[in-house]
Design an enzyme around this catalytic site. Structure first.
Site, PDB file in Angstrom:
ATOM      1  N   ILE A  24      13.139   3.453 -25.046  1.00 41.51           N
ATOM      2  CA  ILE A  24      12.154   3.609 -26.112  1.00 41.51           C
ATOM      3  C   ILE A  24      11.091   2.515 -26.024  1.00 41.51           C
ATOM      4  O   ILE A  24      11.383   1.318 -26.177  1.00 41.51           O
ATOM      5  CB  ILE A  24      12.822   3.603 -27.497  1.00 41.51           C
ATOM      6  CG1 ILE A  24      13.997   4.587 -27.511  1.00 41.51           C
ATOM      7  CG2 ILE A  24      11.800   3.933 -28.574  1.00 41.51           C
ATOM      8  CD1 ILE A  24      13.630   6.015 -27.124  1.00 41.51           C
ATOM      9  N   ARG A  69     -11.248  -7.592   4.964  1.00 37.15           N
ATOM     10  CA  ARG A  69     -10.214  -7.775   5.977  1.00 37.15           C
ATOM     11  C   ARG A  69     -10.728  -7.411   7.367  1.00 37.15           C
ATOM     12  O   ARG A  69     -11.385  -6.374   7.545  1.00 37.15           O
ATOM     13  CB  ARG A  69      -9.008  -6.894   5.621  1.00 37.15           C
ATOM     14  CG  ARG A  69      -7.905  -6.866   6.635  1.00 37.15           C
ATOM     15  CD  ARG A  69      -7.125  -8.159   6.669  1.00 37.15           C
ATOM     16  NE  ARG A  69      -5.873  -7.974   7.401  1.00 37.15           N
ATOM     17  CZ  ARG A  69      -5.173  -8.983   7.912  1.00 37.15           C
ATOM     18  NH1 ARG A  69      -5.601 -10.229   7.777  1.00 37.15           N
ATOM     19  NH2 ARG A  69      -4.040  -8.752   8.554  1.00 37.15           N
ATOM     20  N   GLU A  99       7.622  11.146 -20.363  1.00 39.76           N
ATOM     21  CA  GLU A  99       6.947  12.196 -21.138  1.00 39.76           C
ATOM     22  C   GLU A  99       6.958  13.548 -20.413  1.00 39.76           C
ATOM     23  O   GLU A  99       5.981  14.292 -20.419  1.00 39.76           O
ATOM     24  CB  GLU A  99       5.519  11.777 -21.516  1.00 39.76           C
ATOM     25  CG  GLU A  99       5.502  10.587 -22.465  1.00 39.76           C
ATOM     26  CD  GLU A  99       4.297  10.537 -23.385  1.00 39.76           C
ATOM     27  OE1 GLU A  99       3.785  11.595 -23.776  1.00 39.76           O
ATOM     28  OE2 GLU A  99       3.878   9.420 -23.704  1.00 39.76           O
ATOM     29  N   SER A 109       8.025  15.628 -13.444  1.00 40.41           N
ATOM     30  CA  SER A 109       7.184  16.559 -12.687  1.00 40.41           C
ATOM     31  C   SER A 109       7.810  17.943 -12.649  1.00 40.41           C
ATOM     32  O   SER A 109       7.100  18.960 -12.702  1.00 40.41           O
ATOM     33  CB  SER A 109       6.985  16.035 -11.253  1.00 40.41           C
ATOM     34  OG  SER A 109       6.254  14.826 -11.263  1.00 40.41           O
TER      35      SER A 109
END
Length: 385
Positions: A158, A272, A367, A370
């Site tokens: 939670i 780089r 939530e 997939s």
């Protein structure tokens, strides 16, 4: 005519949150992350900016904006750090929205002004240790004893449940049996500090190390009967609606991270050198970043579509699932590619891409996994449950 350009108000908000993310969050968040410490100063600053109150009407102390404004803020925060972004996302979609959508007038008067200004955080306890994606398998119970609910059970994972700012957790609990024999599930608000309500030690997590996540337990925890949120027996249906809204917000956060990976790689490719050339001169690197930009752009269009449908009051369950799935995939894939581009430096926690890689996996789980999103899309297409 389709126009994806932002309004002046939305663009001003986006730029304001972008400035905050870059100037206030980016320089300090790695230190909080390394210490696994909740970033109270940053959360309070978000409260002062009115970010928690973006979709809250002015009459309740909010900014009187819309849910799309919240999504724009989450995208810009996610572009720099997910821990801070998820604190805002959960504080609004899981803490505020259930009360705003379903709470009583008294609950709104008591809590919304403090929630909208970020003075207090709210949380929502849905997931249980043995439940996972099967939220309908709720075991936590609430029995009405006179004018009080007596709650027993446990919740897991939670967010925002154990901070010094947490004011309450709204929990789902079995309150009886429906006529068809199924569980009657209701939502009940439990203030922090209520006897019998225990917040466990914080989790040791793979990512989101500067966000707050705990397991909760309830042992003969008593709260007033008036703490029922919405209708008795409608708690599960109410939270399904809350999750659909939250998926759009999580999608915006994921898009932010996907775009943040592009930002970091563009900077690194220009700095780089390898084998006598800037690595940005190599077509292999150019193609990889081009693919990353493609993912971020298409995922953004998906959440813009879902959010615009929501704001207009149109059906958007399928679009929310598509947006959440597309953005979590984009964030995870871009974080993986960004880490590869950075090489050994990408494996270090002090680099943003290292944090993005660790953080993004949970976007494919929280939530609604997939797999759940694919299931929802299939059902919305008319395929059998």
């Amino acid at each position: 005519m389709v126009d994806h350009r932002l309004s002046e108000e939305h663009e001003a908000l986006r730029q304001s949150v972008q400035d905050f993310a870059r100037k206030d969050v980016a320089p300090v968040i790695a230190d909080y992350y390394e210490r696994e410490e909740f970033a109270y100063p940053l959360v309070r600053k978000m409260g002062e900016m009115g970010l928690f109150g973006l979709p809250v009407p002015e009459e309740h102390g909010g900014m009187g904006g819309d849910y799309f404004a919240l999504c724009l803020a989450l995208e810009e925060l996610g572009r720099v750090d997910q821990s801070v972004a998820i604190t805002l996302e959960a504080g609004v979609s899981l803490g505020i929205m259930p009360l705003l959508r379903f709470g009583s007038d008294e609950q709104k008067r008591t809590w919304l002004p403090k929630l909208a200004t970020g003075e207090v955080l709210g949380a929502f306890g849905l997931t249980e240790p043995d439940g996972g994606s099967d939220a309908g398998a709720t075991r936590t119970t609430a029995v009405l004893d006179g004018d009080e609910w007596v709650i027993n059970g446990a919740k897991a994972f939670i967010t925002n449940s154990g901070t010094d700012m947490t004011g309450f957790v709204t929990v789902t609990a079995v309150t009886g049996e429906r006529p068809d024999g199924r569980k009657e599930i209701s939502a009940i608000l439990v203030p922090s500090g209520t006897p019998g309500f225990t917040v466990a030690k914080k989790y040791s997590k793979v990512g989101w190390n500067s966000s707050d996540t705990h397991a909760l337990s309830f042992d003969d925890c008593r709260v007033p009967a008036a703490n029922l949120v919405g209708e008795r027996g409608r708690g599960y249906a109410q939270f399904l609606a809350t999750l659909t809204e939250g998926r759009v917000a999580i999608a915006a956060l994921g898009v932010g991270t996907a775009q943040g990976c592009v930002d970091e790689c563009l900077r690194y490719l220009g700095e780089r050198e390898a084998f006598g050339h800037k690595i940005g001169e190599y077509q292999a690197m150019q193609f990889k970043v081009a693919q990353m930009e493609l993912r971020a752009h298409t995922a953004r269009l998906a959440y813009y579509d879902a959010a615009s449908r929501m704001v207009r009051g149109e059906p958007y369950k399928k679009q929310a699932a598509i947006a959440k799935l597309a953005s979590s995939n984009a964030a995870m894939d871009n974080a993986r590619d960004a880490t590869q581009i950075f090489g050994g430096y990408g494996f270090m926690n002090e680099t943003p891409v290292g944090r993005f890689y660790r953080d993004s996996k949970i976007l494919e789980i929280g939530e609604g996994t997939s797999e759940v999103q694919l299931m929802l899309i299939a059902r919305e297409l008319g395929l059998p449950a």
